[in-house]
Scaffold this motif. Structure first.
Motif, mmCIF file in Angstrom:
data_model
loop_
_atom_site.group_PDB
_atom_site.id
_atom_site.type_symbol
_atom_site.label_atom_id
_atom_site.label_comp_id
_atom_site.label_asym_id
_atom_site.label_seq_id
_atom_site.Cartn_x
_atom_site.Cartn_y
_atom_site.Cartn_z
ATOM 1 N N LYS A 103 5.223 -19.398 -10.940
ATOM 2 C CA LYS A 103 5.416 -18.493 -12.057
ATOM 3 C C LYS A 103 5.534 -17.057 -11.562
ATOM 4 C CE LYS A 103 3.354 -17.204 -16.507
ATOM 5 N NZ LYS A 103 2.191 -17.389 -17.397
ATOM 6 N N ALA A 104 6.469 -16.321 -12.120
ATOM 7 C CA ALA A 104 6.685 -14.935 -11.712
ATOM 8 C C ALA A 104 5.460 -14.095 -12.052
ATOM 9 C CB ALA A 104 7.926 -14.360 -12.401
ATOM 10 N N PRO A 105 5.107 -13.152 -11.183
ATOM 11 C CA PRO A 105 3.938 -12.301 -11.483
ATOM 12 C C PRO A 105 4.191 -11.440 -12.703
ATOM 13 C CG PRO A 105 5.125 -11.482 -9.571
ATOM 14 C CD PRO A 105 5.722 -12.813 -9.908
ATOM 15 N N SER A 106 3.140 -11.125 -13.387
ATOM 16 C CA SER A 106 3.251 -10.341 -14.606
ATOM 17 C C SER A 106 3.617 -8.898 -14.289
ATOM 18 C CB SER A 106 1.937 -10.386 -15.387
ATOM 19 O OG SER A 106 0.895 -9.808 -14.619
ATOM 20 N N ARG A 107 4.010 -8.177 -15.324
ATOM 21 C CA ARG A 107 4.408 -6.783 -15.141
ATOM 22 C C ARG A 107 3.210 -5.923 -14.745
ATOM 23 N NH1 ARG A 107 7.600 -4.059 -19.989
ATOM 24 N NH2 ARG A 107 9.012 -5.760 -19.383
ATOM 25 N N SER A 108 2.057 -6.181 -15.346
ATOM 26 C CA SER A 108 0.875 -5.397 -14.987
ATOM 27 C C SER A 108 0.475 -5.627 -13.537
ATOM 28 C CB SER A 108 -0.286 -5.755 -15.920
ATOM 29 O OG SER A 108 -0.604 -7.144 -15.809
ATOM 30 N N TYR A 109 0.634 -6.876 -13.060
ATOM 31 C CA TYR A 109 0.313 -7.164 -11.665
ATOM 32 C C TYR A 109 1.269 -6.432 -10.735
ATOM 33 C CZ TYR A 109 -0.151 -9.761 -7.315
ATOM 34 O OH TYR A 109 -0.317 -10.100 -5.994
ATOM 35 N N ARG A 110 2.558 -6.457 -11.064
ATOM 36 C CA ARG A 110 3.534 -5.756 -10.233
ATOM 37 C C ARG A 110 3.265 -4.250 -10.235
ATOM 38 N NH1 ARG A 110 7.219 -9.073 -13.078
ATOM 39 N NH2 ARG A 110 8.030 -7.234 -14.159
ATOM 40 N N ARG A 111 2.840 -3.731 -11.399
ATOM 41 C CA ARG A 111 2.537 -2.302 -11.472
ATOM 42 C C ARG A 111 1.334 -1.956 -10.599
ATOM 43 N NH1 ARG A 111 1.505 -2.097 -16.457
ATOM 44 N NH2 ARG A 111 3.663 -1.874 -17.149
ATOM 45 N N ARG A 112 0.324 -2.799 -10.615
ATOM 46 C CA ARG A 112 -0.860 -2.537 -9.772
ATOM 47 C C ARG A 112 -0.505 -2.604 -8.295
ATOM 48 N NH1 ARG A 112 -3.281 -6.091 -13.501
ATOM 49 N NH2 ARG A 112 -3.286 -7.727 -11.917
ATOM 50 N N ARG B 75 2.436 -2.048 -6.997
ATOM 51 C CA ARG B 75 3.264 -0.888 -6.664
ATOM 52 C C ARG B 75 2.408 0.370 -6.495
ATOM 53 N NH1 ARG B 75 6.718 -1.835 -10.080
ATOM 54 N NH2 ARG B 75 5.946 -0.597 -11.837
ATOM 55 N N LYS B 76 1.407 0.532 -7.350
ATOM 56 C CA LYS B 76 0.523 1.692 -7.222
ATOM 57 C C LYS B 76 -0.258 1.639 -5.919
ATOM 58 C CE LYS B 76 -0.107 2.775 -12.132
ATOM 59 N NZ LYS B 76 -1.082 2.884 -13.245
ATOM 60 N N ARG B 77 -0.722 0.440 -5.555
ATOM 61 C CA ARG B 77 -1.454 0.330 -4.292
ATOM 62 C C ARG B 77 -0.564 0.660 -3.101
ATOM 63 N NH1 ARG B 77 -3.084 -4.939 -6.309
ATOM 64 N NH2 ARG B 77 -4.981 -4.753 -7.592
ATOM 65 N N LEU B 78 0.678 0.157 -3.138
ATOM 66 C CA LEU B 78 1.587 0.440 -2.033
ATOM 67 C C LEU B 78 1.917 1.923 -1.950
ATOM 68 C CD1 LEU B 78 4.054 -2.586 -2.312
ATOM 69 C CD2 LEU B 78 2.244 -2.240 -0.633
ATOM 70 N N LEU B 79 2.145 2.552 -3.119
ATOM 71 C CA LEU B 79 2.433 3.978 -3.110
ATOM 72 C C LEU B 79 1.240 4.781 -2.604
ATOM 73 C CD1 LEU B 79 4.395 4.431 -6.467
ATOM 74 C CD2 LEU B 79 5.308 4.502 -4.137
ATOM 75 N N LYS B 80 0.043 4.351 -3.018
ATOM 76 C CA LYS B 80 -1.151 5.058 -2.572
ATOM 77 C C LYS B 80 -1.363 4.877 -1.079
ATOM 78 C CE LYS B 80 -6.050 5.643 -3.669
ATOM 79 N NZ LYS B 80 -7.170 5.174 -4.517
ATOM 80 N N ALA B 81 -1.061 3.666 -0.587
ATOM 81 C CA ALA B 81 -1.232 3.415 0.845
ATOM 82 C C ALA B 81 -0.189 4.152 1.678
ATOM 83 C CB ALA B 81 -1.164 1.916 1.131
ATOM 84 N N SER B 82 1.010 4.350 1.108
ATOM 85 C CA SER B 82 2.072 5.014 1.858
ATOM 86 C C SER B 82 2.032 6.527 1.749
ATOM 87 C CB SER B 82 3.436 4.518 1.361
ATOM 88 O OG SER B 82 3.625 4.844 -0.010
ATOM 89 N N MET B 83 1.166 7.061 0.895
ATOM 90 C CA MET B 83 1.082 8.509 0.750
ATOM 91 C C MET B 83 0.506 9.137 2.015
ATOM 92 S SD MET B 83 -0.210 9.073 -3.169
ATOM 93 C CE MET B 83 -0.378 10.840 -2.862
ATOM 94 N N PRO B 84 1.100 10.236 2.458
ATOM 95 C CA PRO B 84 0.561 10.896 3.661
ATOM 96 C C PRO B 84 -0.795 11.523 3.366
ATOM 97 C CG PRO B 84 2.304 12.221 2.658
ATOM 98 C CD PRO B 84 2.282 10.909 1.922
ATOM 99 N N THR B 85 -1.564 11.649 4.390
ATOM 100 C CA THR B 85 -2.905 12.224 4.262
ATOM 101 C C THR B 85 -2.896 13.660 4.755
ATOM 102 O OG1 THR B 85 -3.498 11.349 6.440
ATOM 103 C CG2 THR B 85 -4.016 9.987 4.508
#
Length: 435
Positions: A80-89, A91-101
């Protein structure tokens, strides 16, 4: 039963209640020794029992003492395809992890360059020499928390430029909100920079909001009223929404209102503004309105048309089949020393060929090659198709051979044009010999 087994495999340890005691727990090995394994090669032997490997699962027997038949433990993955809320979470984690420090060493070095009681100009100089936008942002926030310090136009301007150049639009938006909250701070150059970076980020709503702030009645006596550059930035942003005629038709109304507002404010348009209106009318299929502005250039606005003005009009006229008007403008353009662009030449050649003027289309084709203007594949194909349709296939083949002899098409384009003729005329092409 299968779901119970899957849950056991999921937790891999125990299935228990928090208040369960050890004497109420039954080992799965001792529990299943009573039941034969039907899948075992000796399953027919009633005395042969299943034996489990290293996983020891314990079962809470407080609620039921009934024997449970266990299914084999398999790992099933969900399709089953992941839900939209799961994909949003995610994506936020990936963006947060890729943000420079933040580089703390660089930040501390920048702080050491500031005197104990620094001025906004000294802070602006330090931020200007920083290459890391995160250090610039941290310096701005750190200075905001210092007592007896207030940001001025220079510190806002340099910080917004650093963040906008680094595509940190969300952080820039926060700084802009602080700027708009402070009355009577700003300049025309500062707000033009803000509008420019918002248009680069395709945040046209925010750009218009800043534009309205510049035109606010409380800023009538201020120095940051909209200027010609402000309007030109907005013109370019609304015109660059794409080549879809419907989208340009929708945004053309906004362009028309902005242009009228600019004239009413007493701002004289330049050739960039007028070319923007002409191109907008052409893209939205209002060529007559574009011609109206073209004829008003020298009479009302005291501007002379340039090469871009003629290119837009020639393309628009030829796209609507008004080839004679396009030829007249092309002749006028060349008489003023301008050379038509590749887009104008291609439009004119294709329009002449579709109108049956094959010889004139070929003459313009040779002319544009002499002027070092590139001919696209669609123009070659249009001329070749019309030669074969209105003349003979032999003439078309001679034209194709001439293109190859003049080194105007490479081997790939030549074979592609030849395949087009074969698809349209079948075996007639193969029967024609090329001299």
């Amino acid at each position: 039963m299968f779901s119970f087994a899957r849950n056991c495999f999921k937790y891999r340890s125990t299935y228990f209640r928090r208040d369960a005691s050890n004497q109420n727990m039954l080992s799965i090995n001792s529990f299943c020794q009573k039941f034969p394994d039907p899948n075992h090669p000796f399953g027919k032997n009633p005395h042969q029992t299943r034996k489990f490997g290293p996983f020891l699962f314990q079962i809470n027997t407080n609620h039921s003492q009934l024997p449970v038949s266990f299914a084999p433990f398999y790992s099933h993955y969900s399709t089953k395809a992941p839900s939209r809320s799961y994909r949003r979470r995610v994506r936020k984690r990936l963006l947060k992890a890729s943000m420079p420090t933040l580089d703390q060493a660089q930040f501390q070095l920048a702080l050491s360059q500031l005197p104990p009681r620094f001025t906004p100009q000294e802070l602006c100089n330090v931020i200007t020499h920083q290459n890391d936008p995160l250090v610039c942002l941290e310096l701005f926030h750190w200075a905001s928390q210092q007592p007896r310090f207030r940001h001025d136009e220079s510190t806002f301007h340099v910080t917004i430029k650093k963040l906008g150049a680094a595509n940190m639009y969300q952080e820039m938006d926060d700084i802009v909100n602080q700027l708009l909250a402070v009355p009577f701070i700003g300049s025309e150059a500062l707000f033009n920079t803000v509008i420019y970076y918002f248009t680069q980020a395709r945040r046209l709503t925010r750009a218009v909001h800043v534009f309205k702030h510049m035109k606010s009645p409380r800023n009538l006596n201020s120095c940051f009223r909209p200027s010609l550059r402000t309007y030109n930035i907005l013109f370019a942003a609304f015109l660059g929404r794409g080549n879809n005629s419907y989208i340009n038709h929708v945004y053309m109304e906004t362009l028309r209102c902005l242009f009228r507002q600019m004239v009413n404010d007493g701002i004289k348009p330049d050739i960039f503004s007028l070319n923007t209106m002409i191109k907008g009318y052409v893209l939205s299929l209002h060529v007559n309105d574009a011609l109206r502005i073209f004829h008003q250039l020298g009479v009302i606005y005291d501007c002379q048309p340039n090469a871009l003005t003629y290119d837009c009009l020639i393309h628009g006229l030829c796209a609507q089949g008004r080839t004679n008007n396009g030829k007249e403008l092309c002749y006028e353009m060349k008489s003023k020393g301008f050379v038509p662009s590749s887009k104008s030449y291609n439009s004119l050649v294709s329009s002449l060929a579709l109108g049956g003027e094959i010889e004139e289309a070929v003459n313009y084709l040779w002319e544009m090659t002499d002027k070092q203007r590139s001919v696209d594949f669609i123009t070659y194909r249009t001329v070749l198709d019309e030669i074969c349709r209105r003349g003979t296939i032999q003439e078309g083949m001679r034209f194709l051979q001439e293109l190859q002899e003049k080194d105007l098409v490479d081997g790939y384009a030549y074979r592609k044009l030849l395949y087009v003729l074969e698809d349209d005329y079948g075996n007639s092409v193969s029967n024609v010999g090329i001299q």
